[in-house]
Design an enzyme around this catalytic site. Structure first.
Site, PDB file in Angstrom:
ATOM      1  N   ASP A  10       0.888  -1.151   0.000  1.00 48.22           N
ATOM      2  CA  ASP A  10       0.000   0.000   0.000  1.00 48.22           C
ATOM      3  C   ASP A  10       0.939   1.216   0.000  1.00 48.22           C
ATOM      4  OD1 ASP A  10      -2.263   1.743   0.545  1.00 48.22           O
ATOM      5  OD2 ASP A  10      -1.554   1.804   2.621  1.00 48.22           O
ATOM      6  N   LEU A  11       0.422   2.355  -0.389  1.00 49.72           N
ATOM      7  CA  LEU A  11       1.293   3.546  -0.452  1.00 49.72           C
ATOM      8  C   LEU A  11       1.134   4.451   0.781  1.00 49.72           C
ATOM      9  CD1 LEU A  11       3.179   5.507  -2.009  1.00 49.72           C
ATOM     10  CD2 LEU A  11       1.135   6.432  -3.110  1.00 49.72           C
ATOM     11  N   ASP A  12      -0.051   5.067   0.885  1.00 46.82           N
ATOM     12  CA  ASP A  12      -0.276   6.083   1.924  1.00 46.82           C
ATOM     13  C   ASP A  12      -0.245   5.462   3.318  1.00 46.82           C
ATOM     14  OD1 ASP A  12      -0.745   8.148  -0.003  1.00 46.82           O
ATOM     15  OD2 ASP A  12      -2.763   7.363  -0.310  1.00 46.82           O
ATOM     16  N   THR A  18       1.876  10.047   3.781  1.00 47.01           N
ATOM     17  CA  THR A  18       0.821  10.847   3.142  1.00 47.01           C
ATOM     18  C   THR A  18      -0.530  10.609   3.811  1.00 47.01           C
ATOM     19  OG1 THR A  18       1.068   9.140   1.476  1.00 47.01           O
ATOM     20  CG2 THR A  18       1.685  11.379   0.820  1.00 47.01           C
ATOM     21  N   LYS A  46      -9.136   5.630   6.341  1.00 49.51           N
ATOM     22  CA  LYS A  46      -7.875   5.144   5.757  1.00 49.51           C
ATOM     23  C   LYS A  46      -8.144   4.013   4.763  1.00 49.51           C
ATOM     24  CE  LYS A  46      -4.506   6.463   9.221  1.00 49.51           C
ATOM     25  NZ  LYS A  46      -3.604   5.995  10.289  1.00 49.51           N
ATOM     26  N   GLY A  47      -7.545   4.122   3.616  1.00 48.90           N
ATOM     27  CA  GLY A  47      -7.687   3.081   2.598  1.00 48.90           C
ATOM     28  C   GLY A  47      -8.898   3.257   1.690  1.00 48.90           C
ATOM     29  N   ARG A  50     -11.553   8.366  -2.456  1.00 45.93           N
ATOM     30  CA  ARG A  50     -11.906   9.765  -2.185  1.00 45.93           C
ATOM     31  C   ARG A  50     -13.427   9.923  -2.031  1.00 45.93           C
ATOM     32  NH1 ARG A  50      -9.755  13.594  -6.658  1.00 45.93           N
ATOM     33  NH2 ARG A  50      -7.958  12.259  -6.289  1.00 45.93           N
ATOM     34  N   SER A 115      -2.704   0.798  -4.551  1.00 44.76           N
ATOM     35  CA  SER A 115      -3.131   2.008  -3.843  1.00 44.76           C
ATOM     36  C   SER A 115      -4.535   2.435  -4.237  1.00 44.76           C
ATOM     37  CB  SER A 115      -2.158   3.155  -4.151  1.00 44.76           C
ATOM     38  OG  SER A 115      -2.617   4.345  -3.557  1.00 44.76           O
ATOM     39  N   ALA A 116      -5.251   2.988  -3.259  1.00 44.87           N
ATOM     40  CA  ALA A 116      -6.595   3.514  -3.513  1.00 44.87           C
ATOM     41  C   ALA A 116      -6.536   4.951  -4.018  1.00 44.87           C
ATOM     42  CB  ALA A 116      -7.404   3.455  -2.218  1.00 44.87           C
ATOM     43  N   SER A 117      -5.323   5.471  -4.136  1.00 47.35           N
ATOM     44  CA  SER A 117      -5.188   6.899  -4.458  1.00 47.35           C
ATOM     45  C   SER A 117      -4.965   7.178  -5.937  1.00 47.35           C
ATOM     46  CB  SER A 117      -4.020   7.486  -3.668  1.00 47.35           C
ATOM     47  OG  SER A 117      -3.745   8.792  -4.117  1.00 47.35           O
ATOM     48  N   ASN A 119      -3.628   9.800  -6.811  1.00 46.92           N
ATOM     49  CA  ASN A 119      -2.371  10.553  -6.805  1.00 46.92           C
ATOM     50  C   ASN A 119      -1.152   9.642  -6.664  1.00 46.92           C
ATOM     51  OD1 ASN A 119      -3.260  13.493  -6.752  1.00 46.92           O
ATOM     52  ND2 ASN A 119      -4.458  12.675  -5.050  1.00 46.92           N
ATOM     53  N   LYS A 146     -10.898  -0.747  -1.734  1.00 45.71           N
ATOM     54  CA  LYS A 146     -10.697  -1.526  -0.511  1.00 45.71           C
ATOM     55  C   LYS A 146     -11.911  -1.280   0.383  1.00 45.71           C
ATOM     56  CE  LYS A 146      -5.765  -0.608  -0.995  1.00 45.71           C
ATOM     57  NZ  LYS A 146      -4.585   0.107  -0.500  1.00 45.71           N
ATOM     58  N   GLU A 170      -0.050  -3.204   4.634  1.00 46.75           N
ATOM     59  CA  GLU A 170      -1.102  -2.186   4.776  1.00 46.75           C
ATOM     60  C   GLU A 170      -1.108  -1.512   6.143  1.00 46.75           C
ATOM     61  OE1 GLU A 170      -3.664  -0.546   3.755  1.00 46.75           O
ATOM     62  OE2 GLU A 170      -3.971  -1.286   1.723  1.00 46.75           O
ATOM     63  N   ASP A 171      -1.524  -0.252   6.179  1.00 52.87           N
ATOM     64  CA  ASP A 171      -1.710   0.427   7.466  1.00 52.87           C
ATOM     65  C   ASP A 171      -3.188   0.590   7.806  1.00 52.87           C
ATOM     66  OD1 ASP A 171      -2.090   2.360   5.376  1.00 52.87           O
ATOM     67  OD2 ASP A 171      -2.052   3.910   6.921  1.00 52.87           O
TER      68      ASP A 171
HETATM   69  C1  BG6 Z   1      -5.769   5.930   0.090  1.00 51.27           C
HETATM   70  C2  BG6 Z   1      -5.759   6.672   1.400  1.00 51.27           C
HETATM   71  O1  BG6 Z   1      -4.510   5.411  -0.174  1.00 51.27           O
HETATM   72  O2  BG6 Z   1      -6.154   6.796  -0.983  1.00 51.27           O
HETATM   73  C3  BG6 Z   1      -7.076   7.382   1.621  1.00 51.27           C
HETATM   74  O3  BG6 Z   1      -5.516   5.746   2.448  1.00 51.27           O
HETATM   75  C4  BG6 Z   1      -7.424   8.251   0.426  1.00 51.27           C
HETATM   76  O4  BG6 Z   1      -6.985   8.152   2.795  1.00 51.27           O
HETATM   77  C5  BG6 Z   1      -7.418   7.402  -0.834  1.00 51.27           C
HETATM   78  O5  BG6 Z   1      -8.702   8.841   0.588  1.00 51.27           O
HETATM   79  C6  BG6 Z   1      -7.790   8.185  -2.093  1.00 51.27           C
HETATM   80  O6  BG6 Z   1      -6.787   9.067  -2.421  1.00 51.27           O
HETATM   81  P1  BG6 Z   1      -6.895  10.185  -3.546  1.00 51.27           P
HETATM   82  O7  BG6 Z   1      -5.485  10.682  -3.660  1.00 51.27           O
HETATM   83  O8  BG6 Z   1      -7.365   9.513  -4.808  1.00 51.27           O
HETATM   84  O9  BG6 Z   1      -7.861  11.195  -3.078  1.00 51.27           O
HETATM   85 MG    MG Z   2      -2.677   3.256   3.599  1.00 55.53          MG
END
Ligand code: BG6
Ligand code: MG
Length: 217
Positions: A10-12, A18, A46-47, A50, A115-117, A119, A146, A170-171
């Site tokens: 996992d990233l964040d 982050t 977390k995880g 958005r 990652s769920a992000s 970014n 997730k 994972e965190d």
């Molecule tokens: C996850 C984080 O990795 O990404 C969440 O744990 C975050 O807190 C999610 O909401 C979505 O990220 P982003 O960058 O697409 O808004």
């Molecule tokens: Mg995480």
């Protein structure tokens, strides 16, 4: 496990902190909306994607928002977040992470990011670790977030490795659930009670070591 073939990160909150910036960005938005928000509530986010995070926050308030307003609020949070991560770089890798990632790679074990992000790619580029990852699966390429296992399963598939030969790190509670539902070995980074579903919980990333991991498997 017969043979460890891949480590999927996992990233964040695992590779870099982050998770703290997501928290701060949501907090700023929640305050603007006069919705109570604290660290313990943030644990549930977390995880999560958005939009799923925004839904949970708005459910704590009394106002109703149209889909267009919700989209604007999600963008606003992302703008806060992007300004917070502007200056991040290799110095922001969590303790021991770079060494561990390198150790894994040098041992010939495949590596992936789940990652769920949206970014995620920007962040790993800023951290200068893209070369340590054989594949990257982020929120833009999966349908279900997730705790659904999709993001981890997709990473394993792209690495041509069976899920049972993979370790996920994972965190987030939702992330640990995703790893376990994918049929992988789960390493949790953080609070033992919160991450009780994980196979091995370490309090922080400085405890990551390939030898320790192999002993645990
Ligand atoms: C996850 C984080 O990795 O990404 C969440 O744990 C975050 O807190 C999610 O909401 C979505 O990220 P982003 O960058 O697409 O808004
Ligand atoms: Mg995480």
């Amino acid at each position: 496990m017969a043979k460890l073939q891949a480590v999927i990160y996992d990233l964040d909150g695992v590779i870099t902190d982050t998770a703290e910036y997501h928290y701060l960005a949501w907090k700023t938005l929640a305050e603007e909306l006069h919705i109570p928000f604290d660290r313990s509530f943030n644990e549930q986010l977390k995880g999560l994607s958005r939009v799923d995070s925004l839904e949970k926050i708005l459910a704590e308030g009394t106002e109703q928002y149209s889909p267009t307003e919700r989209q604007r609020l999600a963008e606003k949070k992302n703008d806060h977040y992007k300004s917070l991560i502007q200056e991040i770089g290799p110095k922001d890798l969590l303790p021991g992470v770079y060494q561990f990632m390198l150790e894994v790679k040098e041992a010939g074990i495949k590596t992936g990011l789940a990652s769920a992000s949206k970014n995620a790619r920007t962040v790993i580029e800023k951290l200068e670790i893209t070369h340590l990852l054989d594949t990257v699966v982020d929120a833009a390429t999966v349908e279900r977030g997730k705790p659904d296992p999709e993001v981890f399963l997709k990473a394993a598939q792209q690495l041509h490795v069976e899920p049972s030969q993979c370790v996920g790190i994972e965190d987030a509670k939702s992330g640990v659930t995703a790893i376990k539902s994918a049929g992988m070995y789960a390493v949790g980074v953080g609070d033992e009670q919160n991450l009780s579903e994980a196979d091995w919980v370490i309090s922080d990333t400085s405890h990551l070591s390939l030898d320790r991991l192999k002993e645990k498997l």
